[in-house]
Design a protein around this motif. Structure first.
Motif, PDB file in Angstrom:
ATOM      1  N   HIS A 169       0.853  -1.195   0.000  1.00 16.00           N
ATOM      2  CA  HIS A 169       0.000   0.000   0.000  1.00 16.00           C
ATOM      3  C   HIS A 169       0.889   1.247   0.000  1.00 16.00           C
ATOM      4  O   HIS A 169       2.087   1.165   0.304  1.00 16.00           O
ATOM      5  CB  HIS A 169      -0.964   0.008   1.197  1.00 16.00           C
ATOM      6  N   SER A 171       0.648   3.528   2.092  1.00 20.75           N
ATOM      7  CA  SER A 171       0.781   4.032   3.460  1.00 20.75           C
ATOM      8  C   SER A 171       2.249   4.056   3.910  1.00 20.75           C
ATOM      9  O   SER A 171       2.610   4.812   4.817  1.00 20.75           O
ATOM     10  CB  SER A 171      -0.044   3.183   4.430  1.00 20.75           C
ATOM     11  N   GLN A 174       3.579   7.505   3.846  1.00 20.17           N
ATOM     12  CA  GLN A 174       3.217   8.301   5.038  1.00 20.17           C
ATOM     13  C   GLN A 174       4.319   8.249   6.074  1.00 20.17           C
ATOM     14  O   GLN A 174       4.698   9.259   6.641  1.00 20.17           O
ATOM     15  CB  GLN A 174       2.026   7.653   5.750  1.00 20.17           C
ATOM     16  N   ARG A 195       0.139  -6.721  -4.687  1.00 21.02           N
ATOM     17  CA  ARG A 195      -0.381  -7.756  -3.781  1.00 21.02           C
ATOM     18  C   ARG A 195      -0.462  -9.084  -4.506  1.00 21.02           C
ATOM     19  O   ARG A 195      -0.817  -9.128  -5.684  1.00 21.02           O
ATOM     20  CB  ARG A 195      -1.763  -7.369  -3.247  1.00 21.02           C
ATOM     21  N   GLN A 209      -2.631   3.289  -5.957  1.00 19.03           N
ATOM     22  CA  GLN A 209      -3.375   3.954  -4.881  1.00 19.03           C
ATOM     23  C   GLN A 209      -2.934   5.405  -4.805  1.00 19.03           C
ATOM     24  O   GLN A 209      -1.864   5.774  -5.286  1.00 19.03           O
ATOM     25  CB  GLN A 209      -3.050   3.313  -3.527  1.00 19.03           C
ATOM     26  N   GLU A 211      -2.491   7.962  -1.596  1.00 21.49           N
ATOM     27  CA  GLU A 211      -2.548   8.099  -0.148  1.00 21.49           C
ATOM     28  C   GLU A 211      -2.656   9.574   0.184  1.00 21.49           C
ATOM     29  O   GLU A 211      -2.117  10.415  -0.538  1.00 21.49           O
ATOM     30  CB  GLU A 211      -1.212   7.559   0.404  1.00 21.49           C
ATOM     31  N   PHE A 249      -8.188  -0.523  10.474  1.00 23.52           N
ATOM     32  CA  PHE A 249      -6.817  -0.569   9.965  1.00 23.52           C
ATOM     33  C   PHE A 249      -5.906  -0.415  11.179  1.00 23.52           C
ATOM     34  O   PHE A 249      -6.239   0.343  12.096  1.00 23.52           O
ATOM     35  CB  PHE A 249      -6.544   0.573   8.976  1.00 23.52           C
ATOM     36  N   PHE A 251      -3.317   1.184  11.590  1.00 25.76           N
ATOM     37  CA  PHE A 251      -2.629   2.480  11.719  1.00 25.76           C
ATOM     38  C   PHE A 251      -3.571   3.668  11.855  1.00 25.76           C
ATOM     39  O   PHE A 251      -3.123   4.809  11.890  1.00 25.76           O
ATOM     40  CB  PHE A 251      -1.683   2.685  10.530  1.00 25.76           C
ATOM     41  N   THR A 252      -4.887   3.405  11.877  1.00 25.39           N
ATOM     42  CA  THR A 252      -5.823   4.512  12.091  1.00 25.39           C
ATOM     43  C   THR A 252      -6.825   4.127  13.172  1.00 25.39           C
ATOM     44  O   THR A 252      -7.179   2.963  13.325  1.00 25.39           O
ATOM     45  CB  THR A 252      -6.592   4.866  10.795  1.00 25.39           C
ATOM     46  N   GLY A 283      -9.916   3.358   2.055  1.00 20.36           N
ATOM     47  CA  GLY A 283     -10.010   3.378   3.509  1.00 20.36           C
ATOM     48  C   GLY A 283      -9.487   4.696   4.049  1.00 20.36           C
ATOM     49  O   GLY A 283      -8.775   5.419   3.359  1.00 20.36           O
ATOM     50  N   CYS A 284      -9.854   5.002   5.284  1.00 19.67           N
ATOM     51  CA  CYS A 284      -9.380   6.252   5.870  1.00 19.67           C
ATOM     52  C   CYS A 284      -9.526   6.199   7.388  1.00 19.67           C
ATOM     53  O   CYS A 284     -10.073   5.228   7.935  1.00 19.67           O
ATOM     54  CB  CYS A 284     -10.169   7.425   5.322  1.00 19.67           C
ATOM     55  N   ALA A 306      -5.656  10.255   7.642  1.00 21.38           N
ATOM     56  CA  ALA A 306      -5.021   9.628   6.485  1.00 21.38           C
ATOM     57  C   ALA A 306      -6.098   8.912   5.688  1.00 21.38           C
ATOM     58  O   ALA A 306      -7.135   8.541   6.217  1.00 21.38           O
ATOM     59  CB  ALA A 306      -3.959   8.628   6.931  1.00 21.38           C
ATOM     60  N   PHE A 307      -5.856   8.802   4.403  1.00 22.68           N
ATOM     61  CA  PHE A 307      -6.753   7.996   3.575  1.00 22.68           C
ATOM     62  C   PHE A 307      -5.947   7.334   2.473  1.00 22.68           C
ATOM     63  O   PHE A 307      -4.851   7.792   2.132  1.00 22.68           O
ATOM     64  CB  PHE A 307      -7.892   8.845   2.975  1.00 22.68           C
ATOM     65  N   GLY A 308      -6.470   6.234   1.947  1.00 26.92           N
ATOM     66  CA  GLY A 308      -5.818   5.550   0.834  1.00 26.92           C
ATOM     67  C   GLY A 308      -6.897   5.051  -0.105  1.00 26.92           C
ATOM     68  O   GLY A 308      -7.809   4.351   0.321  1.00 26.92           O
TER      69      GLY A 308
HETATM   70  N1  PHE Z   1      -3.510   1.391   3.304  1.00 26.86           N
HETATM   71  C1  PHE Z   1      -4.885   0.985   3.366  1.00 26.86           C
HETATM   72  C2  PHE Z   1      -5.124  -0.111   2.323  1.00 26.86           C
HETATM   73  O1  PHE Z   1      -4.353  -0.234   1.407  1.00 26.86           O
HETATM   74  C3  PHE Z   1      -5.819   2.131   3.090  1.00 26.86           C
HETATM   75  C4  PHE Z   1      -5.751   3.219   4.130  1.00 26.86           C
HETATM   76  C5  PHE Z   1      -4.868   4.275   4.005  1.00 26.86           C
HETATM   77  C6  PHE Z   1      -6.553   3.173   5.237  1.00 26.86           C
HETATM   78  C7  PHE Z   1      -4.826   5.281   4.948  1.00 26.86           C
HETATM   79  C8  PHE Z   1      -6.527   4.163   6.194  1.00 26.86           C
HETATM   80  C9  PHE Z   1      -5.654   5.228   6.046  1.00 26.86           C
HETATM   81  O2  PHE Z   1      -6.062  -0.858   2.408  1.00 26.86           O
END
Ligand code: PHE
Length: 342
Positions: A169, A171, A174, A195, A209, A211, A249, A251-252, A283-284, A306-308
């Motif tokens: 990802h 992330s 980040q 993946r 993606q 981010e 997730f 990390f969030t 996701g976020c 954060a979001f991805g």
């Molecule tokens: N990295 C997560 C994924 O690939 C997405 C995500 C990013 C979720 C940042 C929350 C914050 O599924």
């Protein structure tokens, strides 16, 4: 007579023969016994005696030029035939072959569009490596060793102990930003991720993606929601509706899944949205304080979101593309349909 010779010289110089017929025509007109050149020799007797010598010289030159040109034409025609006309003697009367302009790949167009929307909201663009170590892809993001969350993302390993992976990802970028920059940080990070998944209409082992990360004092979940709503409306239109669904997730905290409203009008709508009318694009969540601390940011002072999001996913929604594989097959009939995004 002089003018006639000049006119014929001009004509000979201009002559092009792209076929046997044209060559034969040339021969009849300039080389054969009954040629115009031959006729001129016949007219010599009418030339005043004092000019006859000079005229004779000119006429002989014309004859030689005509013969030289004939040899050239034969050689050119042979070459033309040998190359099947690819290096044809140009026919200036033909309409030109139009230049067909290429266009950017639909994913590039969507990515550029996403980048420009976030740039207008004050986000910078950052990049990171596609080959990552375990720390940036997992550990710093609060994936404990042997934690089942690592299984959520089927990883391609390049080396084991220490683990080097193809990032699963964006992330990981980040983490790199938080380690090297002081808040406020406001950046988006588009890029390729990997993946270990079987390729199908809905999944691919290589995809993209984008981010997003915003860290400052007093950043709230409301800021996250409004940023995503504004983004979705810029990309898909003013009426676009979004939904945040509770999720997890490592990390969030709290975490959410971001859905875009697609509709349930047609049978196809119901099929792609599994009857719900909503499509997930990413996701976020609020950056987990543990992650901030791992990256050297004081979690008492700063918060962040954060979001991805999946770029293929967003492009599929934008263009109603049903099969992910089309993006990588490079079929010109598919690619041709995407005029620049506006
Ligand atoms: N990295 C997560 C994924 O690939 C997405 C995500 C990013 C979720 C940042 C929350 C914050 O599924």
């Amino acid at each position: 007579m002089n003018e006639k010779i000049e006119a014929l010289l001009e004509e000979i110089n201009q002559y092009q023969a792209a076929s046997d017929e044209a060559l034969e025509e040339y021969r009849m007109r300039f080389i054969s016994r009954k040629s115009v050149v031959g006729d001129l020799f016949g007219e010599m007797k009418d030339v005043a005696p004092e000019q006859r010598k000079a005229m004779g010289v000119k006429l002989n030159e014309l004859k030689n030029t005509a013969q030289e040109k004939f040899k050239q034409l034969i050689a050119q025609l042979e070459q033309y035939k040998a190359t099947k006309g690819t290096q044809a003697v140009p026919d200036l009367t033909l309409p030109p072959i139009p230049d067909t302009l290429g266009a950017m790949h639909p994913l590039t167009q969507v990515r550029n569009r996403i980048v420009s929307i976030f740039e207008r909201m004050g986000f910078n663009v950052a990049e990171g490596p596609e080959i990552e170590d375990d720390w940036h892809n997992f550990t710093a993001l609060n994936f404990p060793l042997n934690h089942p969350a690592r299984e959520m993302q089927d990883t391609f390993f390049i080396e084991k102990d220490p683990d080097i992976v193809l990032r699963t990802h964006t992330s990981s970028v980040q983490v790199r930003l938080m380690e090297t920059q002081k808040p406020p940080i406001r950046a988006i990070m588009p890029g390729r991720v990997y993946r270990n998944e079987a390729i199908s209409a809905r999944a691919h082992c290589v995809f993209h993606q984008v981010e997003g990360l915003y860290i400052d004092r007093n950043v709230s979940f409301a800021d996250l929601k409004q940023t995503l709503l504004h983004f979705a409306r810029e990309l898909y239109g003013k009426e676009t509706k979004i939904r945040l669904r509770p999720s997890f997730f490592p990390f969030t905290e709290p975490s959410a899944e971001l859905d875009i409203y697609w509709g349930t009008e047609t049978e196809a709508d119901r099929r792609v949205t599994k009857g719900t009318g909503w499509l997930e694009i990413g996701g976020c969540g609020m950056v987990d304080p543990f992650v901030l601390e791992s990256c050297g940011i004081d979690s008492q002072e700063f918060t962040g979101f954060a979001f991805g999001m999946g770029i293929e996913r967003m492009a599929m929604i934008k263009y109603q593309i049903k099969d992910l594989r089309l993006f990588t097959e490079n079929d010109i009939r598919f690619l041709k349909q995407f005029t620049p995004f506006n």
